[in-house]
Design an enzyme around this catalytic site. Structure first.
Site, PDB file in Angstrom:
ATOM      1  N   THR A 243       0.846  -1.204   0.000  1.00  0.00           N
ATOM      2  CA  THR A 243       0.000   0.000   0.000  1.00  0.00           C
ATOM      3  C   THR A 243       0.883   1.256   0.000  1.00  0.00           C
ATOM      4  OG1 THR A 243      -0.142   0.022   2.412  1.00  0.00           O
ATOM      5  CG2 THR A 243      -1.867  -1.185   1.223  1.00  0.00           C
TER       6      THR A 243
ATOM      7  N   LYS B 223       3.074   0.480  10.993  1.00  0.00           N
ATOM      8  CA  LYS B 223       2.562   0.845   9.660  1.00  0.00           C
ATOM      9  C   LYS B 223       3.153   2.187   9.219  1.00  0.00           C
ATOM     10  CE  LYS B 223      -1.558   0.995   6.794  1.00  0.00           C
ATOM     11  NZ  LYS B 223      -0.896   0.220   5.724  1.00  0.00           N
TER      12      LYS B 223
ATOM     13  N   GLY C 208      -4.334   2.092   2.880  1.00  0.00           N
ATOM     14  CA  GLY C 208      -4.825   1.891   1.513  1.00  0.00           C
ATOM     15  C   GLY C 208      -6.283   1.457   1.521  1.00  0.00           C
TER      16      GLY C 208
ATOM     17  N   HIS D 259      -4.402   0.958  12.950  1.00  0.00           N
ATOM     18  CA  HIS D 259      -3.399  -0.067  12.611  1.00  0.00           C
ATOM     19  C   HIS D 259      -2.272  -0.068  13.647  1.00  0.00           C
ATOM     20  CE1 HIS D 259      -5.278  -0.259   8.607  1.00  0.00           C
ATOM     21  NE2 HIS D 259      -4.685  -1.446   8.501  1.00  0.00           N
TER      22      HIS D 259
HETATM   23  P1  NAD Z   1       7.095  -5.518   6.783  1.00  0.00           P
HETATM   24  O1  NAD Z   1       7.931  -4.282   6.950  1.00  0.00           O
HETATM   25  O2  NAD Z   1       6.959  -6.446   7.925  1.00  0.00           O
HETATM   26  O3  NAD Z   1       7.635  -6.374   5.522  1.00  0.00           O
HETATM   27  C1  NAD Z   1       8.087  -5.823   4.315  1.00  0.00           C
HETATM   28  C2  NAD Z   1       9.234  -6.695   3.821  1.00  0.00           C
HETATM   29  O4  NAD Z   1       9.606  -6.242   2.515  1.00  0.00           O
HETATM   30  C3  NAD Z   1      10.484  -6.573   4.723  1.00  0.00           C
HETATM   31  O5  NAD Z   1      10.982  -7.865   5.019  1.00  0.00           O
HETATM   32  C4  NAD Z   1      11.455  -5.788   3.848  1.00  0.00           C
HETATM   33  O6  NAD Z   1      12.817  -6.114   4.103  1.00  0.00           O
HETATM   34  C5  NAD Z   1      11.011  -6.229   2.463  1.00  0.00           C
HETATM   35  N1  NAD Z   1      11.453  -5.331   1.380  1.00  0.00           N
HETATM   36  C6  NAD Z   1      11.545  -3.985   1.419  1.00  0.00           C
HETATM   37  N2  NAD Z   1      11.985  -3.534   0.232  1.00  0.00           N
HETATM   38  C7  NAD Z   1      12.168  -4.626  -0.557  1.00  0.00           C
HETATM   39  C8  NAD Z   1      12.614  -4.807  -1.885  1.00  0.00           C
HETATM   40  N3  NAD Z   1      12.965  -3.768  -2.652  1.00  0.00           N
HETATM   41  N4  NAD Z   1      12.684  -6.077  -2.383  1.00  0.00           N
HETATM   42  C9  NAD Z   1      12.338  -7.133  -1.619  1.00  0.00           C
HETATM   43  N5  NAD Z   1      11.908  -7.022  -0.346  1.00  0.00           N
HETATM   44  C10 NAD Z   1      11.833  -5.778   0.176  1.00  0.00           C
HETATM   45  O7  NAD Z   1       5.666  -4.981   6.303  1.00  0.00           O
HETATM   46  P2  NAD Z   1       4.282  -5.797   6.254  1.00  0.00           P
HETATM   47  O8  NAD Z   1       3.494  -5.504   7.485  1.00  0.00           O
HETATM   48  O9  NAD Z   1       4.534  -7.214   5.865  1.00  0.00           O
HETATM   49  O10 NAD Z   1       3.548  -5.010   5.071  1.00  0.00           O
HETATM   50  C11 NAD Z   1       4.106  -4.969   3.767  1.00  0.00           C
HETATM   51  C12 NAD Z   1       3.180  -4.159   2.846  1.00  0.00           C
HETATM   52  O11 NAD Z   1       1.936  -4.857   2.687  1.00  0.00           O
HETATM   53  C13 NAD Z   1       2.791  -2.768   3.403  1.00  0.00           C
HETATM   54  O12 NAD Z   1       2.707  -1.863   2.316  1.00  0.00           O
HETATM   55  C14 NAD Z   1       1.419  -2.998   4.019  1.00  0.00           C
HETATM   56  O13 NAD Z   1       0.643  -1.831   4.090  1.00  0.00           O
HETATM   57  C15 NAD Z   1       0.862  -3.986   3.012  1.00  0.00           C
HETATM   58  N6  NAD Z   1      -0.264  -4.802   3.492  1.00  0.00           N
HETATM   59  C16 NAD Z   1      -1.262  -5.028   2.587  1.00  0.00           C
HETATM   60  C17 NAD Z   1      -2.318  -5.843   2.927  1.00  0.00           C
HETATM   61  C18 NAD Z   1      -3.358  -6.148   1.882  1.00  0.00           C
HETATM   62  O14 NAD Z   1      -4.300  -6.937   2.141  1.00  0.00           O
HETATM   63  N7  NAD Z   1      -3.233  -5.598   0.656  1.00  0.00           N
HETATM   64  C19 NAD Z   1      -2.380  -6.436   4.202  1.00  0.00           C
HETATM   65  C20 NAD Z   1      -1.340  -6.191   5.097  1.00  0.00           C
HETATM   66  C21 NAD Z   1      -0.272  -5.375   4.728  1.00  0.00           C
END
Ligand code: NAD
Length: 270
Positions: free
Chosen positions: A103, A162, A168, A158
């Protein structure tokens, strides 16, 4: 028996990434093809299954998104908004369908995704839970009925980690409601209030954001008139609801022609 669909997970060391690995393992007809995180993530090289707490899968957590796309039939990306454009370009270059959960993606990147989706099957949804997508549908119906004389506000809570606000999901809820009442969200949204704001403009849609503790995600659409208030609330209690939805989207889009889809297409909620 047909060949299992090989799913690649981008951001596999993250909160959602680990859940997604578990959801892939539990999904019949799917297998974990590859997993990848940032090149400097300390978890790189570890077994992805061990990392996710589901036992060794023989898939090491990689550093190269290019290798991940090459090894996968479909990729799921839950990382950071700054990486979304590059990941979509890699998906296109390798003709690998892509499911994006990240998001906070800006408008220019959203337009780029629309462009890419002319040649690639792509799912982009701010929320992969069944309940929230049903809430979008119900909130639009309520908004159509309570169009005049009711103030519309969207509240979301949240966890403390976050990084984007409003969520989003809250923004999509705002878009869906604004569409239903013939307003343009970019013209009517009010993101927080402070100081001498004057009385409420009845056409606005207000947003309120809370960040606290470990809340997985809570959203309320509130419709308040004189003498009554209707609230529609969704509370997520586990990230697994997003992970199973995203894996379901991956299985679905792996068989689809090019196009930009969202979770409502997969659930038939349009
Ligand atoms: P998080 O920070 O725990 O995990 C993100 C991961 O991505 C980390 O391990 C980080 O090292 C990795 N990362 C960062 N840049 C990267 C890159 N260039 N290449 C590969 N890996 C990379 O965050 P999270 O809580 O898991 O959330 C991740 C995203 O998902 C956020 O944007 C969150 O808002 C979104 N989200 C969406 C939904 C949905 O249903 N659409 C639900 C939950 C979270």
């Amino acid at each position: 028996m047909s060949h299992p669909i090989g799913i690649g997970i981008l951001g596999a060391a993250g909160r959602m990434g680990r859940m997604l690995i578990q959801a892939v393992v539990e999904q019949p007809g799917a297998q974990l093809a590859a997993a990848c995180d940032r090149p400097d993530a300390p978890e790189c090289g570890q077994d992805a299954g061990t990392l996710a707490g589901v036992g060794s899968l023989g898939v090491p957590l990689g550093r190269s998104p290019r290798d991940l796309f090459a090894a996968s039939d479909v990729v799921i990306d839950f990382t950071v908004a700054a990486a979304t454009r590059d990941h979509a370009d890699l998906a296109l270059a390798s003709a690998t369908p892509l499911v994006i959960g990240t998001t906070g993606v800006d408008m220019a990147t959203r337009q780029h995704l629309e462009h890419i989706a002319r040649s690639l099957p792509l799912v982009y949804a701010p929320n992969y839970s069944v309940g929230v997508n049903l809430m979008f549908k119900i909130a639009a119906e309520v908004a159509r009925v309570l169009n005049d004389g009711y103030d519309i506000e969207i509240l979301e809570t949240h966890h403390r980690h976050k990084v984007d606000a409003p969520s989003g999901t809250a923004l999509r809820l705002g878009e869906v409601i604004a569409d239903a009442v013939g307003r343009n969200l970019s013209e009517v949204a009010v993101y927080g209030r402070e100081g001498h704001t004057g009385p409420r403009n009845p056409h606005t849609i207000g947003f309120a954001t809370m960040r606290a503790g470990d809340a997985v995600g809570e959203h309320t659409a509130l419709f308040a008139g004189l003498g009554e208030r209707l609230e529609i609330t969704h509370r997520a209690s586990s990230r697994m609801t997003f992970a199973t939805g995203a894996v379901r989207a991956a299985m679905w889009v792996a068989q689809k022609p090019a196009g930009l889809y969202d979770m409502r297409d997969i659930l038939g909620f349009r």
